[in-house]
Write a protein that holds these residues in place. Structure first.
Motif, PDB file in Angstrom:
ATOM      1  N   TYR A  21       0.839  -1.200   0.000  1.00  0.00           N
ATOM      2  CA  TYR A  21       0.000   0.000   0.000  1.00  0.00           C
ATOM      3  C   TYR A  21       0.873   1.249   0.000  1.00  0.00           C
ATOM      4  CZ  TYR A  21      -4.414   2.431   0.899  1.00  0.00           C
ATOM      5  OH  TYR A  21      -5.529   3.224   0.794  1.00  0.00           O
ATOM      6  N   ALA A  92      -7.343  -6.668   1.122  1.00  0.00           N
ATOM      7  CA  ALA A  92      -7.525  -7.179  -0.233  1.00  0.00           C
ATOM      8  C   ALA A  92      -6.321  -8.018  -0.641  1.00  0.00           C
ATOM      9  CB  ALA A  92      -7.719  -6.023  -1.210  1.00  0.00           C
ATOM     10  N   ASN A  94      -4.921 -11.209  -3.754  1.00  0.00           N
ATOM     11  CA  ASN A  94      -5.108 -12.006  -4.966  1.00  0.00           C
ATOM     12  C   ASN A  94      -4.631 -13.415  -4.686  1.00  0.00           C
ATOM     13  OD1 ASN A  94      -6.096 -10.259  -7.036  1.00  0.00           O
ATOM     14  ND2 ASN A  94      -4.090  -9.291  -7.132  1.00  0.00           N
ATOM     15  N   GLU A  99      -9.625 -12.228  -6.996  1.00  0.00           N
ATOM     16  CA  GLU A  99      -9.485 -11.260  -5.910  1.00  0.00           C
ATOM     17  C   GLU A  99     -10.381 -11.642  -4.745  1.00  0.00           C
ATOM     18  OE1 GLU A  99     -10.340  -7.358  -7.440  1.00  0.00           O
ATOM     19  OE2 GLU A  99      -8.868  -7.570  -9.046  1.00  0.00           O
ATOM     20  N   SER A 101     -11.189 -10.444  -0.263  1.00  0.00           N
ATOM     21  CA  SER A 101     -10.918  -9.586   0.892  1.00  0.00           C
ATOM     22  C   SER A 101     -10.973 -10.445   2.142  1.00  0.00           C
ATOM     23  CB  SER A 101     -11.962  -8.469   1.013  1.00  0.00           C
ATOM     24  OG  SER A 101     -11.793  -7.527  -0.008  1.00  0.00           O
ATOM     25  N   ASP A 140     -14.560 -11.502  -5.173  1.00  0.00           N
ATOM     26  CA  ASP A 140     -15.003 -10.436  -6.061  1.00  0.00           C
ATOM     27  C   ASP A 140     -16.376 -10.742  -6.667  1.00  0.00           C
ATOM     28  OD1 ASP A 140     -13.957 -12.480  -7.604  1.00  0.00           O
ATOM     29  OD2 ASP A 140     -12.747 -11.184  -8.889  1.00  0.00           O
ATOM     30  N   PHE A 182      -3.231  -6.971  -2.574  1.00  0.00           N
ATOM     31  CA  PHE A 182      -3.832  -6.238  -3.680  1.00  0.00           C
ATOM     32  C   PHE A 182      -4.263  -4.883  -3.139  1.00  0.00           C
ATOM     33  CE2 PHE A 182      -7.703  -4.971  -6.025  1.00  0.00           C
ATOM     34  CZ  PHE A 182      -7.148  -4.832  -7.285  1.00  0.00           C
ATOM     35  N   TYR A 184      -6.376  -1.757  -3.754  1.00  0.00           N
ATOM     36  CA  TYR A 184      -7.459  -1.188  -4.555  1.00  0.00           C
ATOM     37  C   TYR A 184      -7.373   0.324  -4.476  1.00  0.00           C
ATOM     38  CZ  TYR A 184     -12.115  -0.042  -6.201  1.00  0.00           C
ATOM     39  OH  TYR A 184     -13.160   0.489  -6.906  1.00  0.00           O
ATOM     40  N   GLN A 185      -7.290   0.978  -5.611  1.00  0.00           N
ATOM     41  CA  GLN A 185      -7.063   2.418  -5.622  1.00  0.00           C
ATOM     42  C   GLN A 185      -8.315   3.224  -5.941  1.00  0.00           C
ATOM     43  OE1 GLN A 185      -3.629   3.343  -8.000  1.00  0.00           O
ATOM     44  NE2 GLN A 185      -2.550   1.526  -7.309  1.00  0.00           N
ATOM     45  N   GLY A 186      -9.460   2.557  -6.110  1.00  0.00           N
ATOM     46  CA  GLY A 186     -10.663   3.222  -6.584  1.00  0.00           C
ATOM     47  C   GLY A 186     -11.242   4.313  -5.705  1.00  0.00           C
TER      48      GLY A 186
END
Length: 190
Positions: A21, A92, A94, A99, A101, A140, A182, A184-186
Motif C-alpha cells: 500500500y 484485499a 489475490n 481477488e 478480501s 469479487d 492487492f 485497490y485504488q478506486g
C-alpha cells in the motif's frame, strides 16, 4: 492446539499488505472516519474523510468459548486463531482463483459482532443440513465466500447457502501463504 505458523503468516501477510500500500500510494492504508467505530488500528487522521490505519496484534484474550457453548460445537483451532491474531480492516488479496478480501475484527466490539455473524452462519448451515464451515473472506463475486471446513480446517469456495464446492488449500496457513496483497485504488485519494 494453536498453530503458531498461522499467526506468523497472518502477521507477515498484513505487513506485506501495508508495504504494498505504501509503495503504491505513498501513505498508510486508509479507512473512512467513523467516530462510532473506534479501533486500536487507527494511526492518525489523513484528511476530512479518512484515517490511516495499521493492523494491530490482538493483546486481549479473545475467545470463541461463548459461541462454542451456545451452539454445542467445537470450532477448528485455525478458525479461532485466525480471528484472534490481529485487529484489522479487511485486507484485499489475490490468489490464483481471483481477488478476495480477508475479513477481520476491527476491534473488540467488532469481534462481538463477528461472533454473532458466525453463529448465524452456523445455524443456517445446520438448518440446511450442511457441514459446518466458517467464512473468513469474501470474493469479487458477491455470491461466493471463502470458508474453513470446521472438521479438518481445509479452505473452500462456497456459494451463499450452498455446500462448499471448490477446495483451495488443505489448511488456512497454506492458503494465506499463497496470497499476494492487492491495493485497490478506486475510492481512496492518491
Amino acid at each position: 492446539m494453536l498453530n503458531s505458523g498461522l499467526s506468523s503468516s497472518l502477521w507477515l501477510f498484513s505487513q506485506n499488505y501495508v508495504e504494498a500500500y505504501k509503495n503504491q500510494l505513498n501513505h498508510l492504508p486508509l479507512v473512512e472516519i467513523d467516530e462510532q467505530w473506534p479501533s486500536s488500528c487507527i494511526v492518525s487522521q489523513f484528511d476530512e474523510q479518512f484515517n490511516t490505519w495499521l493492523p494491530h496484534k490482538v493483546e486481549s484474550t479473545l475467545s470463541f468459548e461463548n459461541v462454542e457453548k451456545a451452539l454445542d460445537v467445537e470450532l477448528h483451532t485455525d478458525i479461532c486463531q485466525y480471528f484472534t491474531t490481529i485487529f484489522s480492516d479487511s485486507i484485499a488479496a489475490n490468489c490464483e482463483h481471483g481477488e478476495l478480501s480477508l475479513l477481520f475484527a476491527w476491534s473488540e466490539e467488532d469481534f462481538a459482532r463477528l461472533q454473532e455473524n458466525i453463529i448465524g452462519h452456523i445455524l443456517m448451515k445446520r438448518k440446511l443440513k450442511q457441514k459446518i464451515t466458517v467464512f473468513f473472506a469474501i470474493t469479487d463475486d458477491e455470491n461466493f465466500i471463502l470458508s474453513i471446513d470446521n472438521a479438518d480446517g481445509s479452505v473452500w469456495v462456497e456459494g451463499i447457502g450452498c455446500e462448499p464446492h471448490k477446495k483451495l488449500a488443505d489448511s488456512l496457513n497454506e492458503f494465506i501463504q499463497q496470497l499476494t496483497p492487492f491495493v485497490y485504488q478506486g475510492d481512496h485519494p492518491k
